[in-house]
Design an enzyme around this catalytic site. Sequence first.
Site, PDB file in Angstrom:
ATOM      1  N   ASP A 117      49.876  28.555  35.806  1.00  0.00           N
ATOM      2  CA  ASP A 117      48.440  28.862  35.858  1.00  0.00           C
ATOM      3  C   ASP A 117      47.683  27.563  36.019  1.00  0.00           C
ATOM      4  O   ASP A 117      48.099  26.515  35.521  1.00  0.00           O
ATOM      5  CB  ASP A 117      48.001  29.530  34.554  1.00  0.00           C
ATOM      6  CG  ASP A 117      48.545  30.938  34.423  1.00  0.00           C
ATOM      7  OD1 ASP A 117      48.953  31.321  33.309  1.00  0.00           O
ATOM      8  OD2 ASP A 117      48.569  31.652  35.443  1.00  0.00           O
ATOM      9  N   ASP A 135      46.935  36.316  39.915  1.00  0.00           N
ATOM     10  CA  ASP A 135      46.096  37.055  38.961  1.00  0.00           C
ATOM     11  C   ASP A 135      44.794  37.478  39.624  1.00  0.00           C
ATOM     12  O   ASP A 135      44.304  38.592  39.421  1.00  0.00           O
ATOM     13  CB  ASP A 135      45.772  36.195  37.743  1.00  0.00           C
ATOM     14  CG  ASP A 135      47.010  35.795  36.986  1.00  0.00           C
ATOM     15  OD1 ASP A 135      47.018  34.703  36.407  1.00  0.00           O
ATOM     16  OD2 ASP A 135      47.984  36.566  37.009  1.00  0.00           O
TER      17      ASP A 135
HETATM   18  C1  LIG Z   1      45.734  39.715  36.081  1.00  0.00           C
HETATM   19  C2  LIG Z   1      46.840  40.511  35.464  1.00  0.00           C
HETATM   20  C3  LIG Z   1      47.773  39.640  34.676  1.00  0.00           C
HETATM   21  C4  LIG Z   1      49.111  39.433  35.408  1.00  0.00           C
HETATM   22  O1  LIG Z   1      49.768  40.703  35.551  1.00  0.00           O
HETATM   23  C5  LIG Z   1      50.954  40.750  36.252  1.00  0.00           C
HETATM   24  O2  LIG Z   1      51.584  39.775  36.551  1.00  0.00           O
HETATM   25  C6  LIG Z   1      51.382  42.124  36.684  1.00  0.00           C
HETATM   26  C7  LIG Z   1      52.631  42.092  37.535  1.00  0.00           C
HETATM   27  C8  LIG Z   1      51.606  43.139  35.585  1.00  0.00           C
HETATM   28  C9  LIG Z   1      52.091  42.628  34.245  1.00  0.00           C
HETATM   29  C10 LIG Z   1      53.560  42.415  34.251  1.00  0.00           C
HETATM   30  C11 LIG Z   1      51.697  43.639  33.200  1.00  0.00           C
HETATM   31  C12 LIG Z   1      50.225  43.788  33.106  1.00  0.00           C
HETATM   32  C13 LIG Z   1      49.797  43.821  31.671  1.00  0.00           C
HETATM   33  C14 LIG Z   1      48.363  44.214  31.587  1.00  0.00           C
HETATM   34  C15 LIG Z   1      47.472  43.063  31.660  1.00  0.00           C
HETATM   35  O3  LIG Z   1      47.900  41.925  31.765  1.00  0.00           O
HETATM   36  C16 LIG Z   1      46.017  43.345  31.633  1.00  0.00           C
HETATM   37  C17 LIG Z   1      45.324  42.507  32.649  1.00  0.00           C
HETATM   38  C18 LIG Z   1      43.859  42.669  32.649  1.00  0.00           C
HETATM   39  C19 LIG Z   1      43.268  41.830  33.732  1.00  0.00           C
HETATM   40  C20 LIG Z   1      42.580  42.702  34.786  1.00  0.00           C
HETATM   41  C21 LIG Z   1      43.450  43.106  35.888  1.00  0.00           C
HETATM   42  C22 LIG Z   1      42.263  40.867  33.215  1.00  0.00           C
HETATM   43  C23 LIG Z   1      42.279  39.521  33.425  1.00  0.00           C
HETATM   44  C24 LIG Z   1      43.392  38.697  33.155  1.00  0.00           C
HETATM   45  C25 LIG Z   1      43.353  37.342  33.403  1.00  0.00           C
HETATM   46  C26 LIG Z   1      42.483  36.698  34.449  1.00  0.00           C
HETATM   47  O4  LIG Z   1      42.903  37.041  35.719  1.00  0.00           O
HETATM   48  C27 LIG Z   1      42.024  36.618  36.721  1.00  0.00           C
HETATM   49  C28 LIG Z   1      44.132  36.419  32.573  1.00  0.00           C
HETATM   50  C29 LIG Z   1      45.348  35.893  33.257  1.00  0.00           C
HETATM   51  C30 LIG Z   1      45.973  34.791  32.400  1.00  0.00           C
HETATM   52  O5  LIG Z   1      46.241  35.273  31.084  1.00  0.00           O
HETATM   53  C31 LIG Z   1      47.273  34.271  33.002  1.00  0.00           C
HETATM   54  O6  LIG Z   1      47.828  33.275  32.137  1.00  0.00           O
HETATM   55  C32 LIG Z   1      48.257  35.384  33.214  1.00  0.00           C
HETATM   56  C33 LIG Z   1      49.529  34.913  33.882  1.00  0.00           C
HETATM   57  O7  LIG Z   1      49.195  34.252  35.096  1.00  0.00           O
HETATM   58  C34 LIG Z   1      50.455  36.095  34.161  1.00  0.00           C
HETATM   59  N1  LIG Z   1      49.744  37.148  34.882  1.00  0.00           N
HETATM   60  C35 LIG Z   1      49.942  38.465  34.615  1.00  0.00           C
HETATM   61  O8  LIG Z   1      50.743  38.881  33.778  1.00  0.00           O
END
Ligand SMILES: CCC[C@@H]1OC(=O)[C@@H](C)C[C@H](C)CCCCC(=O)CCC[C@@H](CC)/C=C\C=C(/COC)CC[C@@H](O)[C@@H](O)C[C@H](O)CNC1=O
Length: 159
Positions: A117, A135
């Site tokens: 990230d 993300d």
């Molecule tokens: C964005 C989904 C997260 C992403 O899901 C993914 O990979 C996909 C494949 C699915 C996951 C395996 C499971 C989803 C769990 C649900 C969840 O997570 C609810 C999400 C809400 C979301 C609205 C959709 C808000 C906002 C998030 C953030 C800001 O995003 C702009 C914070 C990102 C930072 O915490 C960063 O460290 C995260 C790191 O990069 C790993 N990323 C993941 O796990």
Amino acid sequence: MKQYRILPMAVVGIIVLAIDQLTKYLVATRMELGESIPVLGEFFKITSHRNSGAAWGMFEGRMMFFYIITVFVVIFLAYFYKTEAKNNLLMQLGITLLISGALGNFIDRLLFQEVVDFADVLLITYDFPIFNVADSALTVGVIIMLIEVFITGRGKEEK
Ligand SMILES: CCC[C@@H]1OC(=O)[C@@H](C)C[C@H](C)CCCCC(=O)CCC[C@@H](CC)/C=C\C=C(/COC)CC[C@@H](O)[C@@H](O)C[C@H](O)CNC1=O
């Protein structure tokens, strides 16, 4: 072909995936962990960060969970594309962003068991988590799908 726009959407998805992987690669190789480069003063910084969980560090380290969830999410999205996104450009775009975002983080989890990230914004709340291109694609994809279902579409086909 015209109805599903597979080729244009594949190009969009590959470009998003390439930008995600390139930005992560540059941050991981050119920066020290924790190093921060201000881009827009305090409001936007590039901070080298790793997360072995999901958003806000949820399910930390649960790689098998992430592999299974991601495979199901991608398979479901591909199926949904075939059945619901016919003649629906907005939905096709939303699904394409969701798939490329999910794959972007999937590659990191497979290779490193954590996600790179770097996007550190002081916009929403101070502790808004640091995120990456994948993300952003996932979040934009979620927003587009919500707009499509609740505002423009109710899933109807374009005239
Ligand atoms: C964005 C989904 C997260 C992403 O899901 C993914 O990979 C996909 C494949 C699915 C996951 C395996 C499971 C989803 C769990 C649900 C969840 O997570 C609810 C999400 C809400 C979301 C609205 C959709 C808000 C906002 C998030 C953030 C800001 O995003 C702009 C914070 C990102 C930072 O915490 C960063 O460290 C995260 C790191 O990069 C790993 N990323 C993941 O796990």
